[in-house]
Design an enzyme around this catalytic site. Structure first.
Site, PDB file in Angstrom:
ATOM      1  N   GLU A   1       1.111  -1.447   0.112  1.00 11.54           N
ATOM      2  CA  GLU A   1      -0.090  -0.265   0.122  1.00 11.54           C
ATOM      3  C   GLU A   1       0.609   1.301   0.471  1.00 11.54           C
ATOM      4  OE1 GLU A   1      -2.857  -0.418   3.314  1.00 11.54           O
ATOM      5  OE2 GLU A   1      -3.683  -1.925   2.578  1.00 11.54           O
TER       6      GLU A   1
ATOM      7  N   ASN B   1       1.736  -4.598  -3.076  1.00 13.49           N
ATOM      8  CA  ASN B   1       0.647  -5.680  -2.394  1.00 13.49           C
ATOM      9  C   ASN B   1      -0.048  -4.079  -2.345  1.00 13.49           C
ATOM     10  OD1 ASN B   1      -1.296  -7.518  -1.872  1.00 13.49           O
ATOM     11  ND2 ASN B   1      -0.714  -6.930   0.420  1.00 13.49           N
TER      12      ASN B   1
ATOM     13  N   HIS C   1     -10.625  -7.161  -1.577  1.00 16.59           N
ATOM     14  CA  HIS C   1     -11.790  -6.481  -1.093  1.00 16.59           C
ATOM     15  C   HIS C   1     -12.445  -6.275  -2.019  1.00 16.59           C
ATOM     16  CE1 HIS C   1      -9.398  -7.379   2.489  1.00 16.59           C
ATOM     17  NE2 HIS C   1      -8.019  -6.662   2.092  1.00 16.59           N
TER      18      HIS C   1
ATOM     19  N   GLU D   1      -5.822 -10.871  -0.917  1.00 16.17           N
ATOM     20  CA  GLU D   1      -6.545 -10.734   0.412  1.00 16.17           C
ATOM     21  C   GLU D   1      -8.154 -10.970  -0.536  1.00 16.17           C
ATOM     22  OE1 GLU D   1      -5.803  -7.272   2.453  1.00 16.17           O
ATOM     23  OE2 GLU D   1      -3.716  -7.951   1.936  1.00 16.17           O
TER      24      GLU D   1
ATOM     25  N   ASP E   1     -12.151 -11.352  -1.007  1.00 15.65           N
ATOM     26  CA  ASP E   1     -13.438 -11.225  -0.192  1.00 15.65           C
ATOM     27  C   ASP E   1     -14.090 -10.262  -0.326  1.00 15.65           C
ATOM     28  OD1 ASP E   1     -12.571  -8.851   0.767  1.00 15.65           O
ATOM     29  OD2 ASP E   1     -11.805  -9.914   3.037  1.00 15.65           O
TER      30      ASP E   1
END
Ligand code: GLA
Length: 328
Positions: A126, A169, A204, A233, A235
């Protein structure tokens, strides 16, 4: 599930000390790769100068070793969940030399302890800013080491973890403005010969986003730079990103169907592009424990994963397996 996708990519899950106990059966059955949700972050493993608390990370690494799984190491250089002592020295801001020494010590300890099981590291997490007109996110790393901190982190990781694959990432990689900035960063680093193997799309997402075209374009854009893509990650929230409502007590059949459709579309796209994608990791195991219960609305229940709170497979699970062309 991992076996069903074996021709395409490995399937991973983020786990923590609690899910390693409570969801062990699902973890062992479905995942071929593990990520420590928090246990390998500097704040947890190295909270104070001179203290080193690897027990949670050890537990996860041992589970991976016992079952022949690999791990994604997460995460080395990040503006969050890094303790203040990293950035200070004798009551003042640390010098670049001191901070680099600390990074070298941290990377070395992680490699010595987990190098046998970690096949990929999120080296920098990030670093790109969300603010219009701002490129790198303000952070103590940027302040102390300057813009080259990302390059320095990758070069250091390559020296200390020569056999691991090294990733940048980030979230919102499919947002056009953010994607352009990330592309500028990574293509610039590659031109300079910085050892970076791939990009992690955090993933996400939610039941309305992304569509397959947006996802495919994103994957192919970074793959064209020669980078491997991992979804790190994943979801799928039942709420739109900006939705702060708390109306749902449980997911309706319609919502579960929408979620299954979104997961199917995502996985069909990943399978169709699997020459560029080597791992897909879910951010959690089952809906009984998900960080989205407290983000972006604290205490709002969410149901973003493939298994229900009682660990039974949801419609989304069957949709994902179907996308691989396999039997559940
Ligand atoms: C980011 C980080 C993860 C995790 C999630 C929220 O995506 O990369 O480590 O902290 O936020 O749980």
């Amino acid at each position: 599930m991992n076996g069903v996708f074996s021709e395409h990519f490995t399937i991973g899950g983020a786990v923590n000390s609690s899910t390693v106990l409570g969801s062990r059966e699902l973890i062992v059955k479905h995942f071929g790769s593990l990520t420590a949700e928090n246990e390998m972050k500097p704040m947890v493993i190295h909270p104070r100068m001179g203290s080193w608390i690897p027990y949670g990370a050890d537990e996860i690494a041992n589970l991976a070793r016992e079952h022949g799984m690999g791990m994604r190491g997460h995460t080395l250089v990040w503006h969050q969940q890094t303790p203040g002592w990293f950035f200070s020295s004798m009551g003042a801001q640390a010098s670049p030399e001191v901070l680099l020494e600390r990074l070298e010590d941290h990377f070395t300890r992680m490699q010595d302890r987990y190098g046998d099981v970690v096949y990929a590291w999120d080296v920098v997490n990030e670093a790109i800013s969300d603010a219009p007109g701002e490129f790198l996110r303000p952070s103590p790393y940027l302040e102390i080491l300057g813009e080259d901190y990302i390059e320095e982190a990758f070069r250091l990781a390559k020296r200390i973890m020569p056999d691991a694959k090294l990733y940048y990432n980030d979230y919102s990689v499919l947002d056009p403005a953010k994607q352009d900035k990330i592309y500028t960063l990574l293509s610039g680093l590659l031109e300079k010969g910085v050892p970076i193997d791939g990009i992690g799309f955090q993933g996400h997402w939610n039941i309305y986003f992304p569509d397959s075209r947006t996802l495919e374009r994103g994957i192919q854009r970074f793959a064209a730079l020669g980078l491997d893509v991992q979804i790190t990650e994943l979801d799928v929230s039942v709420y739109r990103h900006e939705d702060r409502a708390t109306r749902l007590k449980e997911p309706t059949p319609e919502i579960l169907e929408l979620q299954a459709d979104r997961y199917r579309e995502i996985f069909q796209t990943l399978v169709n592009n699997s020459q560029y994608v080597s791992n897909v990791t879910f951010w959690g195991v089952a809906d009984d424990k998900t960080w989205l219960d407290n983000f972006p609305v604290s205490g709002r229940k969410n149901w973003p994963l493939l298994f229900a709170e009682d660990h039974s497979p949801k419609p989304a699970y069957y949709a994902v397996v179907e996308a691989a062309g396999g039997n559940p």
